[in-house]
Design an enzyme around this catalytic site. Structure first.
Site, short mmCIF file in Angstrom:
data_model
loop_
_atom_site.label_atom_id
_atom_site.label_comp_id
_atom_site.label_asym_id
_atom_site.label_seq_id
_atom_site.Cartn_x
_atom_site.Cartn_y
_atom_site.Cartn_z
N ARG A 77 32.36 39.00 34.44
CA ARG A 77 33.43 39.95 34.75
C ARG A 77 34.46 39.94 33.63
NH1 ARG A 77 35.36 38.61 40.82
NH2 ARG A 77 37.35 38.81 39.76
N ARG B 179 45.58 35.48 34.89
CA ARG B 179 45.41 35.64 36.35
C ARG B 179 46.06 34.48 37.10
NH1 ARG B 179 39.35 35.95 36.94
NH2 ARG B 179 39.67 36.38 39.15
N ARG C 12 48.34 39.80 48.45
CA ARG C 12 48.60 39.02 47.24
C ARG C 12 50.07 39.11 46.84
NH1 ARG C 12 42.79 39.38 45.09
NH2 ARG C 12 42.71 37.99 43.30
N ARG D 212 31.34 31.63 36.15
CA ARG D 212 30.88 32.63 37.12
C ARG D 212 30.07 33.73 36.44
NH1 ARG D 212 35.02 34.95 41.34
NH2 ARG D 212 36.25 35.46 39.50
N LYS E 177 37.25 31.38 47.66
CA LYS E 177 37.50 32.27 48.81
C LYS E 177 36.32 33.22 49.06
CE LYS E 177 41.05 34.28 46.87
NZ LYS E 177 41.04 33.71 45.51
P1 AMP Z 1 39.33 39.19 42.84
O1 AMP Z 1 37.92 39.66 42.89
O2 AMP Z 1 39.88 38.86 44.19
O3 AMP Z 1 39.52 38.08 41.85
O4 AMP Z 1 40.19 40.42 42.31
C1 AMP Z 1 39.93 40.99 41.05
C2 AMP Z 1 41.09 41.88 40.62
O5 AMP Z 1 41.23 42.95 41.57
C3 AMP Z 1 42.46 41.21 40.60
O6 AMP Z 1 42.69 40.47 39.41
C4 AMP Z 1 43.37 42.44 40.71
O7 AMP Z 1 43.42 43.17 39.51
C5 AMP Z 1 42.60 43.29 41.74
N1 AMP Z 1 42.99 42.93 43.10
C6 AMP Z 1 42.22 42.35 44.08
N2 AMP Z 1 42.91 42.19 45.20
C7 AMP Z 1 44.16 42.67 44.97
C8 AMP Z 1 45.35 42.76 45.73
N3 AMP Z 1 45.40 42.33 47.00
N4 AMP Z 1 46.45 43.31 45.14
C9 AMP Z 1 46.41 43.77 43.89
N5 AMP Z 1 45.34 43.69 43.09
C10 AMP Z 1 44.21 43.15 43.62
#
Ligand code: AMP
Length: 221
Positions: A167, A178, A95, A134, A19
């Site tokens: 990360r 996750r 989400r 990554r 994404k």
């Molecule tokens: P991502 O970079 O999209 O993988 O997001 C990394 C982390 O940010 C996730 O595992 C959550 O802890 C937090 N996060 C990102 N987007 C959301 C969301 N829409 N709702 C809740 N937590 C989020």
């Protein structure tokens, strides 16, 4: 660009579905606006305030940040964005069902609505493999993949020269959590948007350029 001409689309899918990569490519190639939930939250977490430290703990564990916080932060990002391009992509939000309802409210207050939701479908195997390979630049946020998109110099960002990092939430023990969180809390959104007739499934197993062509096609209709 008037509000009515602006398309708002959301990218949904498990971690590692591509994404963020597609959102960044569409931003550079087509000039679309991109709101990346994870990047905005990581920027807050890096501030090392009490709030930032709490956020960082939640994010490192692979759990979701609470709905209220995310809805407020993304609402502000949508306000700042304010119709600056023909398409705005929101990556990683909503989400949960509560976030989807929050987004509907934010958009309807502006006389707008969500036009499309792209669901990036990938196998767990691909998701795990992509996340473990990554590497991330903490400075300019560029993302690399050790198998498909290596930095020219080992461990160093080709754009800004910073040292690349893994990360916290890409560590093997967290990746599986996750995926579980995705299945339990995010996957129910697929029916929510399918019933509304705005869900488009794309094949996240495809290579970067092939998938980009599919998205461009869907966004131009
Ligand atoms: P991502 O970079 O999209 O993988 O997001 C990394 C982390 O940010 C996730 O595992 C959550 O802890 C937090 N996060 C990102 N987007 C959301 C969301 N829409 N709702 C809740 N937590 C989020």
């Amino acid at each position: 660009m008037s509000k009515n001409e602006e398309k708002i689309v959301a990218f949904i899918g498990p971690p590692g579905a591509g994404k963020g990569t597609q959102a960044s490519q569409l931003k550079s190639k087509k000039g679309y606006s991109v709101i990346i939930a994870g990047d905005i939250l990581r920027a807050e977490a890096e501030k090392k305030t009490d709030f930032g430290i709490k956020l960082n703990n939640t994010m490192s564990s692979g759990k979701l940040v609470s709905d209220d916080i995310v809805i407020e932060i993304i609402g502000k990002a949508i306000d700042r964005n304010g119709g600056s391009s023909s398409v705005t992509i929101i990556d990683g939000f909503p989400r949960t069902i509560a976030q989807a309802q929050g987004l509907d409210e934010i958009l309807s207050e502006k006389g707008m609505g969500l036009n499309k939701v792209f669901y990036f479908e990938v196998s767990d195997k691909t998701a795990v493999e992509r996340n473990s390979n990554r590497r991330y630049c903490p400075l300019c946020k560029k993302v690399y993949n050790l198998r498909t998109d290596k930095p020219a110099k080992d461990g160093i960002c080709g754009v800004c020269g910073a040292r690349l990092v893994i990360r916290e939430d890409d560590k093997p023990e967290v990746i599986m959590d996750r995926l579980k969180v995705y299945q339990e809390q995010t996957a129910p959104l697929l029916d929510y948007y399918r019933e509304r007739g705005i869900l488009t499934k794309v094949n996240g197993e495809k290579g970067k350029s092939e998938l980009m062509k599919d998205l461009e096609y869907e966004l131009n209709d």
